[in-house]
Design a protein around this motif. Sequence first.
Motif, PDB file in Angstrom:
ATOM      1  N   ALA A   1      -1.593   6.473  -5.965  1.00  0.00           N
ATOM      2  CA  ALA A   1      -1.730   5.367  -5.033  1.00  0.00           C
ATOM      3  C   ALA A   1      -1.459   4.066  -5.780  1.00  0.00           C
TER       4      ALA A   1
ATOM      5  N   PHE B   1       1.189   9.960  10.182  1.00  0.00           N
ATOM      6  CA  PHE B   1       1.321   8.643   9.561  1.00  0.00           C
ATOM      7  C   PHE B   1       2.549   7.940  10.106  1.00  0.00           C
TER       8      PHE B   1
ATOM      9  N   GLN C   1       0.855  -1.189   0.000  1.00  0.00           N
ATOM     10  CA  GLN C   1       0.000   0.000   0.000  1.00  0.00           C
ATOM     11  C   GLN C   1       0.894   1.243   0.000  1.00  0.00           C
TER      12      GLN C   1
ATOM     13  N   SER D   1      -1.502  -0.155  -5.248  1.00  0.00           N
ATOM     14  CA  SER D   1      -1.926  -1.292  -4.449  1.00  0.00           C
ATOM     15  C   SER D   1      -1.286  -2.543  -5.033  1.00  0.00           C
TER      16      SER D   1
ATOM     17  N   PHE E   1      -7.183   1.452   2.401  1.00  0.00           N
ATOM     18  CA  PHE E   1      -5.834   1.187   2.893  1.00  0.00           C
ATOM     19  C   PHE E   1      -5.834   1.220   4.424  1.00  0.00           C
TER      20      PHE E   1
ATOM     21  N   VAL F   1       0.039   1.793   5.413  1.00  0.00           N
ATOM     22  CA  VAL F   1       0.326   2.497   4.166  1.00  0.00           C
ATOM     23  C   VAL F   1       1.570   3.371   4.308  1.00  0.00           C
TER      24      VAL F   1
ATOM     25  N   ARG G   1      -4.257   2.724   7.565  1.00  0.00           N
ATOM     26  CA  ARG G   1      -3.496   3.935   7.881  1.00  0.00           C
ATOM     27  C   ARG G   1      -2.205   3.624   8.636  1.00  0.00           C
TER      28      ARG G   1
ATOM     29  N   ILE H   1      -6.691   7.007   1.104  1.00  0.00           N
ATOM     30  CA  ILE H   1      -6.679   5.883   2.041  1.00  0.00           C
ATOM     31  C   ILE H   1      -8.097   5.356   2.259  1.00  0.00           C
ATOM     32  N   GLU H   2      -9.046   6.265   2.422  1.00  0.00           N
ATOM     33  CA  GLU H   2     -10.431   5.861   2.645  1.00  0.00           C
ATOM     34  C   GLU H   2     -11.032   5.209   1.401  1.00  0.00           C
TER      35      GLU H   2
END
Length: 272
Positions: A178, A238, A163, A180, A211, A216, A213, A206-207
């Motif tokens: 992003a 983070f 992530q 994945s 992911f 990631v 938190r 992220i939402e």
Amino acid sequence: MESNLKVFKSDRFDVEDASNLSLFLYPDSLFIFAKDKNQTNICIHEYLNFDRNSLEQLVVSDHLLKNDIPATVYLHQPEFSLVPGVLFHPGQETTYLAFASEQQANTSYFNTPLDSNNLQVVSGIAGKMKKTLQARFSELTFHHGSVCFLSYLFKERFNLIGQEILISIFGNQIYTAAFSNQELAAFNLFSIDSKEDILKYALIFIEQLKFDRNHVRISLFGATVESGITEEWGKTYFYNFRLLSPHANQNYTHGFKHLKSVNLFETNWQFD
């Protein structure tokens, strides 16, 4: 215009040694890279607070632009679309870009293949701007500005964890990507008013992608001293946060003092 010009150059710079140019047009700035026959950067012009309507004046006043040599133009603008290579069909650009903005009748379109043609980055240029550049340069190539950042991410994809969110800052805008499981999952361009906006868009990704938190990894390119962005600041939000500079595919002749302070992505990596 001249008062906004910053010049970075080699100690032995001669404009006659320039064999090609790269123009990076940002929303409020312009960078012109001049390279010699060995593709080594020999001079950079940075125009701050640059208005694109001034381009017609600039092409006849800036001495880097006075020679008719091949020029590549990178347009950093919100009008772009990422299209899977298998779905891309030339001539359908207005359809691909319809969600980004209403298309003008005199727009010329261009596309750039990335990731072994698995992705096409589609964008366009206003007819007036293209005509201005064509009046100066007989050999022109156009790309959307995101292709430098994206090409770097695809190059580095196998160094990514499961992530990843990667952000490139330039002025008051950011590219946010992003990944994945090493596959591009989302990409967009956002305007920001403060460093907190960077957190906002990272959290939105992220939402949306569900992911974790705490797992990631957030990687940030282009942070400057003036931005106030530090790793300590990021790690208060983070667990896995880092500031990076891209690996370099750009070479420079001796000189170029103070260039690092600009922290522009393309001073290290450009689309090739």
